[in-house]
Scaffold this motif. Sequence first.
Motif, PDB file in Angstrom:
ATOM      1  N   SER A 142      13.359   0.282  -7.819  1.00  0.00           N
ATOM      2  CA  SER A 142      14.333   1.075  -7.057  1.00  0.00           C
ATOM      3  C   SER A 142      13.904   1.229  -5.607  1.00  0.00           C
ATOM      4  N   TYR A 143      12.610   1.393  -5.386  1.00  0.00           N
ATOM      5  CA  TYR A 143      12.083   1.487  -4.033  1.00  0.00           C
ATOM      6  C   TYR A 143      12.321   0.179  -3.277  1.00  0.00           C
ATOM      7  N   THR A 144      12.134  -0.929  -3.971  1.00  0.00           N
ATOM      8  CA  THR A 144      12.382  -2.239  -3.368  1.00  0.00           C
ATOM      9  C   THR A 144      13.850  -2.384  -2.977  1.00  0.00           C
ATOM     10  N   LYS A 162       0.787  -1.232   0.000  1.00  0.00           N
ATOM     11  CA  LYS A 162       0.000   0.000   0.000  1.00  0.00           C
ATOM     12  C   LYS A 162       0.821   1.286   0.000  1.00  0.00           C
ATOM     13  N   VAL A 163       2.076   1.221  -0.439  1.00  0.00           N
ATOM     14  CA  VAL A 163       2.862   2.435  -0.651  1.00  0.00           C
ATOM     15  C   VAL A 163       2.438   2.988  -2.006  1.00  0.00           C
ATOM     16  N   PHE A 213      20.174  -0.720   6.455  1.00  0.00           N
ATOM     17  CA  PHE A 213      20.341   0.523   7.198  1.00  0.00           C
ATOM     18  C   PHE A 213      19.183   1.496   7.014  1.00  0.00           C
ATOM     19  N   TYR A 214      18.207   1.124   6.175  1.00  0.00           N
ATOM     20  CA  TYR A 214      17.044   1.983   5.966  1.00  0.00           C
ATOM     21  C   TYR A 214      15.939   1.570   6.927  1.00  0.00           C
ATOM     22  N   ASN A 215      15.382   2.539   7.635  1.00  0.00           N
ATOM     23  CA  ASN A 215      14.236   2.295   8.512  1.00  0.00           C
ATOM     24  C   ASN A 215      12.961   2.598   7.741  1.00  0.00           C
ATOM     25  N   PRO A 216      12.106   1.597   7.522  1.00  0.00           N
ATOM     26  CA  PRO A 216      10.861   1.843   6.792  1.00  0.00           C
ATOM     27  C   PRO A 216      10.062   2.976   7.441  1.00  0.00           C
TER      28      PRO A 216
END
Length: 141
Positions: free
Chosen positions: A108-110, A79-80, A117-120
């Motif tokens: 690219s988002y995936t 749902k993004v 290191f990315y926090n959703p």
Amino acid sequence: RPVLLSVICSPPQNYPLYIRSIPTENELKFHYTVHTSLDVVDEKISAMGKALVDQRELYLGLLYPTEDYKVYGYVTNSKVKFVMVVDSSNTALRDNEIRSMFRKLHNSYTDIMCNPFYNPGDRINSRAFDNMVNSMMMQVC
């Protein structure tokens, strides 16, 4: 020709994770357009209902045209929402090109989501994502 791309977090927050526009001075002006389009995205998702869940294609197509812009939408399985606003005078841009641009964005988002290191939910600050978006937007302009 102005163009805007926005990646919106999943509900209920619906806050932007990434916004980029060309030219940059129009960015604030497009915020209203993007937030208005979220209502249309939600309507389309609820109208599709179970069919959307079973479907692999998440491209929503043209959400609505205005006198100056066309607003397109795409929703991921989580749902993004991706929203793209392009100049209405850009008649060279076809539906299948918009669809492939959204697929490229989704891939690219995936890649960003796979980064440990990315926090959703955080804003997207990725040089690779910026470069991909910039090259894609230059093709549109």
